[in-house]
Design an enzyme around this catalytic site. Structure first.
Site, PDB file in Angstrom:
ATOM      1  N   VAL A  14      12.012 100.798 -36.393  1.00  0.00           N
ATOM      2  CA  VAL A  14      11.568 102.186 -36.174  1.00  0.00           C
ATOM      3  C   VAL A  14      12.721 103.172 -36.418  1.00  0.00           C
ATOM      4  CG1 VAL A  14      10.521 103.794 -34.533  1.00  0.00           C
ATOM      5  CG2 VAL A  14       9.820 101.381 -34.518  1.00  0.00           C
ATOM      6  N   VAL A 132       2.128 104.421 -28.337  1.00  0.00           N
ATOM      7  CA  VAL A 132       0.752 103.900 -28.435  1.00  0.00           C
ATOM      8  C   VAL A 132       0.156 104.281 -29.786  1.00  0.00           C
ATOM      9  CG1 VAL A 132      -1.537 103.825 -27.366  1.00  0.00           C
ATOM     10  CG2 VAL A 132       0.468 104.335 -25.949  1.00  0.00           C
ATOM     11  N   GLY A 134       0.985 103.536 -32.964  1.00  0.00           N
ATOM     12  CA  GLY A 134       1.801 103.770 -34.167  1.00  0.00           C
ATOM     13  C   GLY A 134       1.668 105.213 -34.645  1.00  0.00           C
ATOM     14  N   LYS A 205       0.019  99.612 -23.302  1.00  0.00           N
ATOM     15  CA  LYS A 205      -0.519 100.814 -23.968  1.00  0.00           C
ATOM     16  C   LYS A 205      -1.739 101.383 -23.236  1.00  0.00           C
ATOM     17  CE  LYS A 205       1.214  99.430 -28.495  1.00  0.00           C
ATOM     18  NZ  LYS A 205       0.982  98.521 -29.619  1.00  0.00           N
TER      19      LYS A 205
HETATM   20  P1  NAP Z   1      14.071  96.365 -33.530  1.00  0.00           P
HETATM   21  O1  NAP Z   1      13.781  96.321 -34.986  1.00  0.00           O
HETATM   22  O2  NAP Z   1      14.336  95.103 -32.813  1.00  0.00           O
HETATM   23  O3  NAP Z   1      15.315  97.374 -33.319  1.00  0.00           O
HETATM   24  C1  NAP Z   1      15.933  97.540 -32.077  1.00  0.00           C
HETATM   25  C2  NAP Z   1      17.211  98.331 -32.282  1.00  0.00           C
HETATM   26  O4  NAP Z   1      17.754  98.655 -31.018  1.00  0.00           O
HETATM   27  C3  NAP Z   1      18.296  97.582 -33.059  1.00  0.00           C
HETATM   28  O5  NAP Z   1      18.913  98.447 -33.965  1.00  0.00           O
HETATM   29  C4  NAP Z   1      19.275  97.139 -31.980  1.00  0.00           C
HETATM   30  O6  NAP Z   1      20.618  97.135 -32.424  1.00  0.00           O
HETATM   31  C5  NAP Z   1      19.135  98.268 -30.976  1.00  0.00           C
HETATM   32  N1  NAP Z   1      19.429  97.824 -29.617  1.00  0.00           N
HETATM   33  C6  NAP Z   1      18.725  96.963 -28.868  1.00  0.00           C
HETATM   34  N2  NAP Z   1      19.309  96.808 -27.663  1.00  0.00           N
HETATM   35  C7  NAP Z   1      20.406  97.580 -27.675  1.00  0.00           C
HETATM   36  C8  NAP Z   1      21.430  97.851 -26.734  1.00  0.00           C
HETATM   37  N3  NAP Z   1      21.447  97.276 -25.532  1.00  0.00           N
HETATM   38  N4  NAP Z   1      22.401  98.717 -27.077  1.00  0.00           N
HETATM   39  C9  NAP Z   1      22.406  99.297 -28.293  1.00  0.00           C
HETATM   40  N5  NAP Z   1      21.458  99.100 -29.225  1.00  0.00           N
HETATM   41  C10 NAP Z   1      20.476  98.236 -28.923  1.00  0.00           C
HETATM   42  O7  NAP Z   1      12.852  97.051 -32.745  1.00  0.00           O
HETATM   43  P2  NAP Z   1      11.767  98.068 -33.322  1.00  0.00           P
HETATM   44  O8  NAP Z   1      10.649  97.301 -33.923  1.00  0.00           O
HETATM   45  O9  NAP Z   1      12.415  99.144 -34.103  1.00  0.00           O
HETATM   46  O10 NAP Z   1      11.170  98.650 -31.949  1.00  0.00           O
HETATM   47  C11 NAP Z   1      11.897  99.594 -31.199  1.00  0.00           C
HETATM   48  C12 NAP Z   1      10.977 100.183 -30.123  1.00  0.00           C
HETATM   49  O11 NAP Z   1       9.846 100.778 -30.741  1.00  0.00           O
HETATM   50  C13 NAP Z   1      10.410  99.153 -29.129  1.00  0.00           C
HETATM   51  O12 NAP Z   1      10.269  99.776 -27.875  1.00  0.00           O
HETATM   52  C14 NAP Z   1       9.025  98.849 -29.700  1.00  0.00           C
HETATM   53  O13 NAP Z   1       8.113  98.412 -28.727  1.00  0.00           O
HETATM   54  C15 NAP Z   1       8.640 100.221 -30.211  1.00  0.00           C
HETATM   55  N6  NAP Z   1       7.639 100.257 -31.275  1.00  0.00           N
HETATM   56  C16 NAP Z   1       7.765  99.449 -32.363  1.00  0.00           C
HETATM   57  C17 NAP Z   1       6.822  99.527 -33.373  1.00  0.00           C
HETATM   58  C18 NAP Z   1       6.897  98.659 -34.579  1.00  0.00           C
HETATM   59  O14 NAP Z   1       5.912  98.628 -35.341  1.00  0.00           O
HETATM   60  N7  NAP Z   1       7.991  97.958 -34.827  1.00  0.00           N
HETATM   61  C19 NAP Z   1       5.747 100.439 -33.265  1.00  0.00           C
HETATM   62  C20 NAP Z   1       5.665 101.256 -32.130  1.00  0.00           C
HETATM   63  C21 NAP Z   1       6.611 101.159 -31.124  1.00  0.00           C
HETATM   64  P3  NAP Z   1      21.177  96.104 -33.550  1.00  0.00           P
HETATM   65  O15 NAP Z   1      20.420  96.495 -34.786  1.00  0.00           O
HETATM   66  O16 NAP Z   1      22.618  96.339 -33.636  1.00  0.00           O
HETATM   67  O17 NAP Z   1      20.784  94.736 -33.056  1.00  0.00           O
HETATM   68  N1  HSE Z   2       4.123  95.164 -31.534  1.00  0.00           N
HETATM   69  C1  HSE Z   2       3.329  96.351 -31.548  1.00  0.00           C
HETATM   70  C2  HSE Z   2       2.026  96.065 -32.253  1.00  0.00           C
HETATM   71  C3  HSE Z   2       4.076  97.452 -32.264  1.00  0.00           C
HETATM   72  O1  HSE Z   2       1.922  95.025 -32.918  1.00  0.00           O
HETATM   73  O2  HSE Z   2       1.083  96.851 -32.124  1.00  0.00           O
HETATM   74  C4  HSE Z   2       3.369  98.782 -32.199  1.00  0.00           C
HETATM   75  O3  HSE Z   2       3.335  99.286 -30.905  1.00  0.00           O
END
Ligand code: NAP
Ligand code: HSE
Length: 435
Positions: A14, A132, A134, A205
């Site tokens: 994200v 919630v 996306g 959500k």
């Molecule tokens: P991700 O790809 O795993 O990225 C997480 C990032 O946070 C990484 O850059 C990581 O650093 C950093 N991070 C984690 N813990 C940390 C800490 N203690 N200190 C500093 N940096 C830290 O996760 P994501 O998919 O982007 O999701 C992020 C958030 O968005 C989550 O809450 C997820 O539920 C939400 N979300 C995701 C989506 C989706 O489709 N992916 C959709 C809606 C909401 P490093 O890169 O250095 O490891």
């Molecule tokens: N893991 C979540 C999903 C990301 O699959 O819907 C979006 O909130």
């Protein structure tokens, strides 16, 4: 043009998508709002990690205090996930008077009591559109567009990963493990994918949507939740034979003076509009007393749609800052006594799908139906699939008429004790619109 500085906490799926979006469209946003959003710092765990986006290393830090103490940074976007240290960073940022944006539904649903209280005390700003649905503007729709309504019901497919898996299994006979791997590669799944599979992400959500619909904070542990781990391809196929499609459904509704908030895999009639929600799409059917029914549909997971939601909150945060940081929004507060307004799952009434694995012997079906009958559960249709030539079990699949969950639970326990029945019964609920 005035600049407004922001920081990203997290530069994963994200975070990088937000960076890309702002690199492409910040000038456009500046023309519309009069403020140019600029990313000043990005917090990560690992400075050396290879990333999709190459970025000047000077932007990156592993020290949150660099961001907290920088008075030029007015907006903090928490895109790390997890409960800690996200909660600490959000509370500290709010305390410092910064506007905060988060995509972290787990944190808000499990620790919202503290965060929302802090927000109301400080008249702070917290945008959580990305938490919630996306890219679907479901939070704004409920809080703003439908504010004049009493919300009777929200029914949704709210998790992209499980919807992607069920679609691939159903349409391409793909096996569960491969479909999950693809969902992970595409960036849809949580860092711990069991949150998706066990229905926990959906429960997070729907707890947030229920909080907005009912006007008090509904914590995660008030939500009844089941995931898709027990579902097999044959259940999807049997459901199809009966004219249904299986989806992981999340629901928050008012029924006969009680509230019901739950997540479970559900058989939906194949002509229902929610069955056309495929892959990583999400949808929300919302019913308000004046608006009637509306349907929101769009990409519910993945970096780009989620970035779109984060940036809409960045613009709201800019408006909040430009208007003197006097938040008008009241965040939903925890009211412990409201728990008694919730109907426990045992008291809910559904039609059911059962799949028993039973020995192919005469009289088996009558033993099962006898137990169901004694508990007042009436069978609507039944099929016994194939004949087993050896000693193994064959599936017996049935749909019931409406019945109370309490009776079903007791009857299934009794049936599972029969010598001719093997393993655990698959029990799924049906969703059917009345009228
Ligand atoms: P991700 O790809 O795993 O990225 C997480 C990032 O946070 C990484 O850059 C990581 O650093 C950093 N991070 C984690 N813990 C940390 C800490 N203690 N200190 C500093 N940096 C830290 O996760 P994501 O998919 O982007 O999701 C992020 C958030 O968005 C989550 O809450 C997820 O539920 C939400 N979300 C995701 C989506 C989706 O489709 N992916 C959709 C809606 C909401 P490093 O890169 O250095 O490891
Ligand atoms: N893991 C979540 C999903 C990301 O699959 O819907 C979006 O909130």
């Amino acid at each position: 043009m005035q600049k407004i500085n922001l920081a990203l906490l997290g530069f994963g799926v994200v975070g990088q998508a937000v960076y890309e979006l702002l690199s492409k469209n910040a000038t456009r946003i500046a023309k519309i709002t009069g403020f140019h959003p600029v990313i000043k710092k990005i917090l990560v765990r690992d400075l050396k990690k290879k990333r999709k986006i190459s970025i000047d290393k000077g932007f990156l830090t592993t020290d949150f205090n660099e961001i907290l103490s920088d008075e030029e940074i007015k907006i903090v976007c928490e895109l790390m996930g997890g409960l800690e240290p996200s909660e600490e960073y959000i509370l500290k940022s709010l305390h410092q008077g910064k506007a905060v944006i988060t995509a972290n539904k787990a944190l808000l649903s499990e620790r919202g009591e503290k965060i929302f209280t802090k927000l109301n005390q400080r008249r702070g700003y917290l945008g959580f559109e990305a938490s919630v649905g996306g890219g679907i503007p479901v939070i704004k729709t409920i809080r703003e567009s439908l504010i004049g309504n009493k919300i009777h019901r929200i029914v949704g497919i709210v998790n992209g990963t499980t919807n992607y898996i069920l679609t691939q299994m159903q349409e391409r006979k793909m096996d569960f493990a491969k479909a999950l791997r693809l969902a992970q590669e595409k960036g849809y799944a949580e860092a711990d994918p069991s949150l998706d599979l066990k229905g926990i992400d959906s429960a997070h959500k729907i707890s947030l949507l229920a909080s907005l619909a009912f006007n008090f904070f509904v914590p995660y542990d008030w939500v009844y939740v089941e995931g898709i781990e027990k579902i097999q391809l044959e259940d999807l196929e049997f459901a199809n034979q009966f004219g249904y499609v299986v989806k992981l459904l999340a629901m928050a509704q008012r029924v006969k003076g009680k509230l019901e908030v739950r997540v479970h895999p559900t058989l939906i009639p194949e002509k229902h509009i929610l069955t056309s929600v495929r892959l990583n799409y999400n949808a929300f059917l919302i019913e308000g007393d004046f608006v009637g029914n509306i349907l929101l549909h769009g990409l519910g997971a993945g970096g780009y749609p989620t970035a779109s939601a984060v940036v809409s909150d960045i613009v709201d945060a800019i408006k909040y800052i430009a208007s003197g940081q006097n938040g008008l929004t009241i965040y939903p507060l925890y009211e412990k006594e409201r728990k008694k307004e919730f109907r426990p799952i045992e008291e809910c009434i559904f039609r059911y799908y059962f799949r028993f694995q039973a020995l192919d012997k005469p009289g088996v079906l009558s033993k099962i139906s006898g137990i169901l009958g004694r508990h007042g559960i009436s069978i609507a249709s039944v099929v016994q699939i194939g004949r087993h030539r050896g000693k193994g079990a064959v599936p017996i699949v049935m749909l019931t008429h409406e019945t109370k969950e309490k009776a079903v639970r007791v009857a299934l326990k009794e049936i599972e004790k029969l010598e001719v029945v093997q393993g655990e019964t698959v029990m799924l609920r049906l969703f059917e619109e009345k009228g």
